[in-house]
Design an enzyme around this catalytic site. Structure first.
Site, PDB file in Angstrom:
ATOM      1  N   TYR A  48      13.470   3.070  14.045  1.00 17.94           N
ATOM      2  CA  TYR A  48      13.362   4.432  14.434  1.00 17.94           C
ATOM      3  C   TYR A  48      12.717   5.404  13.342  1.00 17.94           C
ATOM      4  O   TYR A  48      12.400   6.581  13.674  1.00 17.94           O
ATOM      5  CB  TYR A  48      14.821   4.984  14.939  1.00 17.94           C
ATOM      6  N   HIS A  99      18.700  -6.082  15.411  1.00 17.79           N
ATOM      7  CA  HIS A  99      18.290  -5.175  16.651  1.00 17.79           C
ATOM      8  C   HIS A  99      18.242  -6.026  17.966  1.00 17.79           C
ATOM      9  O   HIS A  99      18.563  -5.621  19.112  1.00 17.79           O
ATOM     10  CB  HIS A  99      17.233  -4.494  16.104  1.00 17.79           C
TER      11      HIS A  99
END
Ligand code: NDP
Length: 264
Positions: A48, A99
């Site tokens: 991010y 992730h």
């Protein structure tokens, strides 16, 4: 707001705030606004590119911080976590997740072994995964004997993951819902709007209360203080059996928004 007990004995707030697509330069302000409205969990990821701002936002608070190992670091997890810790400005994260399994790369079991060691080293207080199917979970568990505490997966009224959710419940792994509002798209669904009208609450609150009623952890993302406050206040909304049945009926095989985990 309630806590969920993880299979490693630690607790985690059930309701948290997502931060995907919140720019680094705005993250501290948004996170502080979220903490002020009662959020106690903040979800970020190396991918991010906002860990510095998130770290600034949680500084001095008791917030539970989650970050994630990106796909190109499965063989380099310690250095990757060190970079995240430096950006966040902490010695340890509360939860560190792989992730994506990226099965085509074939390194998620190796990554899971690294995470087990990082927990032993105290750099991640709890460890888990994201976007793992049952087959990936089984392989990681078989190789280490260590259960992930959490699997964070796409889950919302149009994509309810009944089978995987059931598997994780049987195995004591907490399901955490990403894109829990269907990226905002489920909020205009007539069934959701009707339930919201009935309770005098907003559609987002109905959807968040639905996740919590199923015993899930849920991390809606909101960019404005008004949305953050509305979402935090969903924790005290109790849905009835009719509401839950109406939302259960919205599930669709085609409801996935994000990538299919096997496709990466
Ligand atoms: P969400 O389902 O949380 O939806 C976010 C959207 O809903 C935004 O457009 C937001 O608008 C809007 N919204 C939020 N609250 C309200 C409200 N009260 N009323 C009306 N609209 C509202 O989508 P995300 O994809 O962001 O998922 C949540 C989090 O999950 C991410 O931020 C990230 O932390 C995590 N995630 C993890 C993934 C993974 O692979 N592990 C993948 C994707 C997400 P606004 O911003 O204007 O408030």
């Amino acid at each position: 707001m309630t806590d969920i007990t993880l299979n490693d004995g630690r607790t985690m707030p059930a309701l948290g705030m997502g931060t995907y697509k919140i720019p680094d330069s705005q993250a501290a302000t948004v996170v502080r606004a979220g903490l002020d409205t009662g959020f106690r969990l903040v979800d970020t990821a190396a991918f991010y590119h906002n860990e510095r701002g998130v770290g600034e936002g949680v500084h001095g608070s008791e917030a539970f911080v989650t970050t994630k190992l990106w796909n190109d670091r499965h063989d380099d997890a310690e250095a990757a976590l060190d970079e995240s810790l430096a950006l966040l400005g902490v010695d340890a994260v509360d939860l560190y997740l792989i992730h994506w399994p990226v099965p085509s790369q074939g390194r998620f079991v190796a990554a899971w072994k690294y995470l087990v060691r990082l927990r032993e080293a105290g750099k991640a207080k709890s460890i888990g995964v994201s976007n793992f199917l049952a087959r990936h979970l089984e392989r990681a568990i078989d190789a280490t004997g260590v259960m992930p505490a959490v699997n964070q997966i796409e889950l919302h009224p149009r994509f309810q993951q009944v089978e995987l959710r059931g598997w994780m419940e049987e195995n004591g792994i907490v399901t955490q819902s990403w894109s829990p509002l269907g990226q905002g798209e489920v909020l205009g669904d007539p069934a959701i709007v009707e339930i919201a009208r009935k309770h005098g609450r907003s559609p987002a609150q109905v959807v968040i209360a639905w996740h919590l009623a199923l015993g899930l952890s849920v991390i809606p993302k909101a960019g404005s203080p008004a949305h953050l406050a509305e979402n935090a206040a969903a924790a005290d909304l109790t849905l009835d059996d009719d509401d839950l049945a109406a939302i259960a009926a919205l599930d669709s095989q085609d409801g996935r928004i994000g990538p299919e985990p096997m496709s990466m």
